[in-house]
Enzyme design. Structure first.
Site, PDB file in Angstrom:
ATOM      1  N   PHE A 164      67.827 -30.177  18.622  1.00 55.07           N
ATOM      2  CA  PHE A 164      68.790 -29.102  18.825  1.00 55.07           C
ATOM      3  C   PHE A 164      69.292 -28.630  17.473  1.00 55.07           C
ATOM      4  O   PHE A 164      69.183 -29.365  16.483  1.00 55.07           O
ATOM      5  CB  PHE A 164      69.963 -29.618  19.666  1.00 55.07           C
ATOM      6  CG  PHE A 164      70.253 -28.785  20.882  1.00 55.07           C
ATOM      7  CD1 PHE A 164      69.279 -28.574  21.840  1.00 55.07           C
ATOM      8  CD2 PHE A 164      71.505 -28.214  21.064  1.00 55.07           C
ATOM      9  CE1 PHE A 164      69.556 -27.821  22.969  1.00 55.07           C
ATOM     10  CE2 PHE A 164      71.787 -27.461  22.194  1.00 55.07           C
ATOM     11  CZ  PHE A 164      70.814 -27.267  23.143  1.00 55.07           C
ATOM     12  N   HIS A 173      77.736 -17.802  20.944  1.00 58.26           N
ATOM     13  CA  HIS A 173      76.415 -18.408  21.104  1.00 58.26           C
ATOM     14  C   HIS A 173      75.392 -17.318  20.799  1.00 58.26           C
ATOM     15  O   HIS A 173      75.497 -16.205  21.300  1.00 58.26           O
ATOM     16  CB  HIS A 173      76.259 -18.924  22.534  1.00 58.26           C
ATOM     17  CG  HIS A 173      75.084 -19.833  22.728  1.00 58.26           C
ATOM     18  ND1 HIS A 173      73.791 -19.380  22.650  1.00 58.26           N
ATOM     19  CD2 HIS A 173      75.010 -21.152  22.991  1.00 58.26           C
ATOM     20  CE1 HIS A 173      72.970 -20.407  22.858  1.00 58.26           C
ATOM     21  NE2 HIS A 173      73.687 -21.489  23.070  1.00 58.26           N
TER      22      HIS A 173
END
Lengths: 253, 628
Positions: free
Chosen positions: B122, B250
């Site tokens: 990630f 995001h």
């Protein structure tokens, strides 16, 4: 690409209610929940609807659209023709609170009746070893978002209030199947209790629950039928019964 | 008037039933206390369910070089060293235990070949670190916690005859006030959403676990619940908020169709090999690697592609930079006219993975795009753009006990608490944050209740809270809550968004004040029965306080760092790293004061290469080499 939509929305409470006609603008790409919000913001400030994530992940905006149990956030308006009236009503299997909001507490009561997961007492945190293929069987059922559309469509309770007492419904059959297939769960006889305590026998496999599941969980084929089959097997074959008890712990590598 | 109110007495009231709230409740119940869980939605629907990628914990199952120190370093880097070091430390150390604990409660994570919990790559995490279940990890987490609560209730039912003896869930209840008596928490007050009936909870300790503030903004991945309730409740109860200027946009939200604009596209798409391109077909992220990350990220396609096969000898692809960097890069590409038709960029995973693997690893993304946008992500690229996702700022707490600074008996955990993530949160750190600090808030509240006992609520306090709830119905022809909410969202989107300037922030502060004034005159149509207009009136009040706090903190911070970018102050400035912005509320306005950020102690300072710290810290701090 705006179009005019004709809706009939059920409005009322636990005592009384009726369908109300509404005309509202819609745009291509919008879903029924967008349209309901527009009605709310412009015409009916107190129209009651439950929703949360608006992405098909939380299972809150369950309702019936043209008679079909659906998530309003996953129902495109493009699925309905220009002249078609879209009729929106609350879930029929549960008591109405107001407008499109129903009392789904039945499901939370049933959740309390299914015995919880029981971890092996000698297996410490971090020590569990499981094969991916073994966890996948239960993972399919753990995709459930608890929208309760399967409960709503299941005719065992949809039209038979009296059955609610002894019937847990498809949502909880997959919960039991999930625990039954869980490689580590140590509680025995889950299939038997599905039959004796949760009303598995009342299901006559019409697959309506599978059809409405927004997560495409094969409720009937992968949970209900295997449990029914094994209940029958085990019931008439003591050796198989013994084998099923031993098999459980084999899941621990 | 207080005689007919529904009253309950508990040791602890937990507001919010997401991961943090439920974890706190489990802790309280296991310590033998009674606890009420109060949530705005049905039980099990909290926003935790939306988390997709995974939960970061340095279990080292995929790469055994991983440990808490590496995780700590990554978290501090991701937050640009503005994190409260102690929170980042506790989080990194305790995250593995919290994940393993979930497994003892029945959670089923994806597995490695050895049968351990699988971990995925990630953004910002040096090693594969995220425990996951496909791309529906949040659902697994909340369902496991929900089922743990049910398991405890079943034990109580067997032992006491009722499942609700020690834990009771009050679903679809909004808390409008945290009640104080003699300067300490005495309970909470609110209404049932179903019928507007008022509810009083008497409890010496309250845990706020209400999540985020996304609905303050126009384009957000948050559901209607993310209205900053806990932030505002804490402010009004006398607590502080820390660093509210830091909001995470995001990088990848859906941009089309309009109705799904803002809905999250998981970072796992990039973790699994998805690449970002602009309308010219350029893989643009190579142009946006900041100096501080040059050593960790590949500057050419060949190396970036090799990383997927050999992670030890290649640098990571820049698509996996921390979220703030990627969001700003996408924003710049679109502004420069290289965006897609719908104002985003392309995210494509179809060229790297087979259709079968995409459907297996990213099932809910496939489903989401296929059903909502008519896009088959196994064959085509997705169109994505930034969406307001997470607030790093939040209630100022004691890291070890989660006790809110300034109010005795108040605790906060999860997204509503501040400090843990500094100026930018790494993906995957949120789910373990919920568990680590949810548990600590539970422990903190238990210890507090055991040493303090009950704090009775007076009738006058109840009457004040009741009057406020009744007010919108007493007005006629006043402001419409829906319109004011839309106005607020336009202001925050246009003036307090990804890129900020002094002039725009000042304009925003003025306009937010104007809306707040008008909101005092909101009137509601219909009655108290499940009335969303009535509900929004209270949610809006919370969002206005949050927006004011964010705009005012953002105006003060004259630098760009993490989730705060100033067009007029584009660089990161080491002297600004030394300060937090503390918001408090005087009953009329939010005031901001500057407070020193606790400095890294030597043992944590020494975990870093000093040359890396030089990029963030002043020469004086480097010379000192830690606070002790």
């Amino acid at each position: 690409m705006a179009r005019t939509l004709k809706l009939r929305i059920w409005r009322g409470n636990d005592e009384d209610g009726a369908l109300q006609d509404v005309t509202v603008e819609g745009n291509n790409g919008e879903v029924v929940l967008d349209i309901i919000h527009r009605v709310q913001a412009t015409q009916m400030g107190d129209l009651a609807v439950r929703w949360n994530c608006k992405a098909g992940k939380c299972g809150s905006c369950s309702m019936e659209i043209n008679g079909k149990p659906r998530l309003a956030c996953m129902t495109q308006i493009s699925a309905y023709g220009d002249d078609e009236v879209i009729t929106i009503t609350p879930l029929r299997a549960f008591p109405v609170i107001k407008d499109l909001v129903t009392d789904v507490s039945f499901n939370y009561k049933k959740a309390l009746e299914v015995r919880a997961y029981e971890h092996p007492v000698d297996l410490k945190p971090g020590e569990a070893r499981m094969e991916q293929v073994d966890v996948e069987r239960s993972q399919e059922f753990r995709k459930c978002i608890e929208c309760f559309l399967c409960q709503d469509t299941c005719h065992v309770i949809r039209d038979h209030e009296e059955n609610k007492k002894s019937f847990a419904g498809p949502r909880f059959f997959i919960r039991i199947a999930e625990l039954d297939m869980h490689p580590l769960d140590t509680l025995r006889n889950r299939k038997q209790t599905a039959q004796s305590e949760h009303g598995l026998g009342m299901c006559n496999i019409t697959k309506c629950c599978t059809e409405v599941c927004p997560e495409h969980i094969r409720i009937t084929d992968n949970a209900i039928i295997p449990m029914k089959e094994r209940v029958v097997d085990v019931k008439y074959d003591p050796l198989r019964w013994l084998g099923s008890v031993i098999r459980k712990r084999d899941g621990i590598l | 008037m207080t005689a007919n109110i529904e009253r309950h007495k508990y040791d602890i009231v937990v507001i919010g039933a997401g991961g943090a709230g439920l974890r706190a409740a489990v802790e309280a119940r296991e310590a033998g206390l009674t606890v009420a869980i109060v949530c705005k939605s049905l039980f099990g629907k909290a926003h935790t369910v939306m988390a997709e990628g995974g939960a970061a914990a340095s279990m080292g199952n995929v790469n055994d070089k991983d440990n808490w120190m590496v995780h700590f370093r990554d978290t501090m880097r991701g937050g640009k060293f503005l994190n409260h070091y102690r929170m980042a430390e506790l989080h990194a150390k305790e995250a593995p235990d919290r994940i393993w604990e979930l497994e003892t409660w029945g959670a089923l994570f994806d597995r490695t070949k050895e049968g351990k919990i699988s971990q995925r790559n990630f953004g910002g995490h040096e090693y594969p670190r995220l425990a996951h279940v496909g791309d529906r990890t949040g659902l697994e987490l909340i369902r496991t916690m929900q089922q743990r609560i049910v398991a405890l209730q079943q034990i109580d039912a067997r032992e006491t005859g009722s499942p609700e003896t020690n834990i009771r869930v009050f679903a679809e209840v909004t808390i409008t006030e945290i009640l104080n008596e003699n300067g300490k928490v005495a309970g909470a007050y609110g209404y049932r959403r179903e019928n507007g009936a008022e509810v009083l909870f008497e409890a010496p300790a309250v845990v706020i676990a209400t999540g985020g503030v996304g609905k303050t903004f126009k384009i957000t991945s948050n559901s209607w619940e993310g209205t900053g309730d806990g932030h505002a409740l804490a402010l009004k109860a006398g607590a502080n908020l820390v660093d509210m200027e830091f909001l995470q946009f995001h990088p990848t939200g859906m941009v089309w169709p309009l109705s799904v604009k803002g809905i999250l596209v998981t970072e796992s798409v990039r973790g699994e090999g998805g690449i970002l391109t602009n309308s010219l077909g350029e893989r643009f992220m190579f142009k946006y690697i900041p100096d501080v990350f040059k050593n960790q990220y590949a500057d050419n396609e060949a190396e970036a592609d090799r990383w997927y096969i050999d992670q030890d000898n290649n640098r990571r692809p820049p698509e996996l930079l921390p979220r703030d960097e990627v969001a700003r890069a996408i924003n710049s590409e679109v502004k420069a006219g290289r965006g897609t038709e719908h104002g985003g960029v392309f995210l494509d995973v179809s060229k790297r993975l087979s259709a079968e693997i995409i459907k297996k690893r990213l099932p809910s993304m496939w489903h989401q795009f296929y059903e909502l946008a008519g896009v088959d992500i196994t064959k085509e690229a997705m169109e994505v753009g930034p969406t307001c996702h997470y607030v790093m700022g939040g209630v100022e707490v004691n890291p070890d006990t989660a006790a809110a600074v300034g109010v005795e008996g108040l605790f906060a955990a999860g997204e509503v608490a501040g400090g843990m993530h500094g100026s930018n949160r790494l993906g995957g750190n949120s789910l373990t944050d919920l568990l680590v600090f949810g548990r600590r808030a539970g422990m903190g509240a238990v210890a507090y209740v055991k040493s303090h006992g009950v704090n009775p609520v007076s009738d006058s306090t109840i009457e004040k809270a009741a009057t406020r709830i009744a007010a919108p119905f007493t007005r006629e022809g006043g402001e419409n809550a829906y319109s004011l909410h839309q106005e607020l969202q336009e202001i925050t989107h246009n003036l307090v968004g990804i890129i900020r300037t002094r002039v725009e922030l000042m304009e925003a502060i003025e306009k937010i004040a104007d809306i707040r004034q008008r909101s005092a005159n909101i009137s509601v149509t219909g009655d108290r029965m499940f009335n969303p207009g009535f509900h929004l009136a209270f949610d809006l009040d919370n969002m206005l306080l949050v927006a004011e706090s964010t705009a005012k903190s953002a105006l003060l911070r004259e630098e760009s760092r993490g989730g705060h970018t100033r067009d007029d102050f584009p660089g990161m400035n080491p002297t600004w790293r030394q300060v937090n912005h503390i918001s408090s509320f005087d009953g009329a306005n939010v005031n901001i004061k500057v407070q020193a950020l606790p400095a890294l102690p030597k043992e944590l300072f020494d975990l870093f290469d000093v040359h890396e710290l030089e990029k963030y810290m002043t020469p004086q701090e480097i010379a000192k080499g830690g606070s002790n």
